[in-house]
Design an enzyme around this catalytic site. Structure first.
Site, mmCIF file in Angstrom:
data_model
loop_
_atom_site.group_PDB
_atom_site.id
_atom_site.type_symbol
_atom_site.label_atom_id
_atom_site.label_comp_id
_atom_site.label_asym_id
_atom_site.label_seq_id
_atom_site.Cartn_x
_atom_site.Cartn_y
_atom_site.Cartn_z
ATOM 1 C CD GLN A 17 -1.629 -9.129 4.331
ATOM 2 O OE1 GLN A 17 -1.987 -8.048 4.288
ATOM 3 N NE2 GLN A 17 0.257 -9.472 4.221
ATOM 4 C CG MET A 46 -1.897 -1.249 1.204
ATOM 5 S SD MET A 46 -3.916 -0.999 1.768
ATOM 6 C CE MET A 46 -3.505 -0.603 3.550
ATOM 7 N N GLY A 47 1.901 1.029 -0.118
ATOM 8 C CA GLY A 47 2.988 2.627 -0.788
ATOM 9 C C GLY A 47 4.064 2.158 0.801
ATOM 10 C CB VAL A 55 12.761 -5.788 8.699
ATOM 11 C CG1 VAL A 55 14.294 -4.468 9.081
ATOM 12 C CG2 VAL A 55 12.815 -6.619 7.201
ATOM 13 C CG HIS A 94 7.143 -2.545 2.401
ATOM 14 N ND1 HIS A 94 6.979 -1.053 2.946
ATOM 15 C CD2 HIS A 94 5.864 -2.853 2.259
ATOM 16 C CE1 HIS A 94 5.709 -0.720 3.337
ATOM 17 N NE2 HIS A 94 5.076 -2.323 3.748
ATOM 18 N N GLY A 112 5.770 -10.309 3.947
ATOM 19 C CA GLY A 112 6.136 -9.802 5.676
ATOM 20 C C GLY A 112 5.707 -10.978 6.646
ATOM 21 N NE ARG A 143 -3.067 1.352 10.309
ATOM 22 C CZ ARG A 143 -3.000 0.403 9.108
ATOM 23 N NH1 ARG A 143 -2.544 -0.544 9.270
ATOM 24 N NH2 ARG A 143 -4.123 0.639 8.845
ATOM 25 C CG ASP A 184 0.984 -7.162 7.523
ATOM 26 O OD1 ASP A 184 0.143 -6.558 8.928
ATOM 27 O OD2 ASP A 184 2.036 -7.061 7.193
#
Length: 280
Positions: free
Chosen positions: A153, A30-31, A176, A37, A147, A187, A150
């Site tokens: 997920q 989501m950037g 990480v 990432h 990752g 966040r 999450d």
């Protein structure tokens, strides 16, 4: 590096590479890219001829009172990071392309999506499963990278891929962390200077659990109780959940064993943070 915003164009470019038998690696994001990432991007770069990073803040996975409007979107910075890592394509579609007027189709992985983070965020993982399925269909990667932070997920996506016979390998890469132990998260930008210090209690509580297990404690309730007491020492911390579950089906377990997941979600100010430790 090329930026593609059109679904049809993305599919056509990916098709040409598949026809040339070039392996495709996809990193869905989501950037607001951080080192977590980028570790996924580097793994994709090592293992594939062609690397696609999707950047899309998915409205379907945000609840009515969540932070969709304020979610960080430093797109120019993300482009710089992706160029440095040798990404071939940034797939950056608009929401109206992904969810056009009259859109009605969603993907739900039952018995996994309503647990842990799914309890306080109903519909969240339906949104996640739907967008990931769409990106798999559009890009048709050989491998997709996610990752471990999450963790829920990742479990849901693995189950979805298996159940729907989607021909993509799912690779889940390690969490990480910053030098102080805080797990990398987009966040984290919501945290004040004091909040960043308070947020360390998540990784500290997981380290406490790890120490207790290494000393021979196997009672999940006692471990959770100890973690709870540690976190409550931080007035700014509001525990959403602490759970010890089977790492494959996310069902609670009473006695610690191999392949269980210790997971928690804690709010520090307005930042909802998650972290976990996989017992192997």
């Amino acid at each position: 590096m090329k930026i593609i915003r059109n679904i049809k164009e993305m599919s056509e470019v990916a098709k040409k590479h598949r026809q040339r038998r070039k392996s495709i690696g996809l990193v869905p994001t989501m950037g607001a890219l951080h080192e977590g990432h980028l570790s996924l991007v580097r793994q994709a770069r090592r293992e594939n001829v062609f690397v696609v990073v999707s950047i899309f803040v998915n409205p379907a996975q945000f609840g009515a009172k969540e932070d969709l409007k304020s979610y960080p979107e430093p797109f120019k910075n993300d482009l710089v990071s992706c160029r440095k890592e040798g990404v071939d394509i940034i797939f950056h579609p608009e929401a109206k392309q992904i969810y056009p007027e009259g859109y009605k189709t969603y993907v739900e992985v039952k018995n996994l999506s309503d647990l842990l983070c799914g309890k306080p965020r109903p519909g969240h993982f339906i949104g996640v499963a739907t967008i990931v399925t769409k990106f798999f269909n559009i890009v048709q990667p050989d491998t997709a990278y996610f990752g471990q932070k999450d963790a829920q997920q990742a479990v849901i996506i693995k189950k979805m891929v298996k159940d729907l016979n989607i021909p993509v390998e799912i690779k889940v890469m390690p969490i990480v962390r910053q030098k102080d132990g805080l797990a990398m998260s987009s966040r984290n930008t919501y945290l004040s200077a004091q909040g960043k210090k308070d947020a360390l209690v998540l990784s500290q509580s997981l380290n406490l659990a790890k120490d207790l297990i290494q000393k021979g404690l196997r009672d999940s309730h006692k471990i959770i109780h100890s973690m709870n007491n540690l976190i409550k020492n931080k007035k700014a911390a509001k525990i959403e959940y602490i759970a010890i579950v089977d790492s494959k089906n996310l069902k609670p377990i009473e006695i610690i064993k191999n392949h269980c997941l210790i997971a928690l979600a804690v709010k520090i100010g307005k930042a909802r943070l998650i972290d976990n430790y996989l017992v192997t």
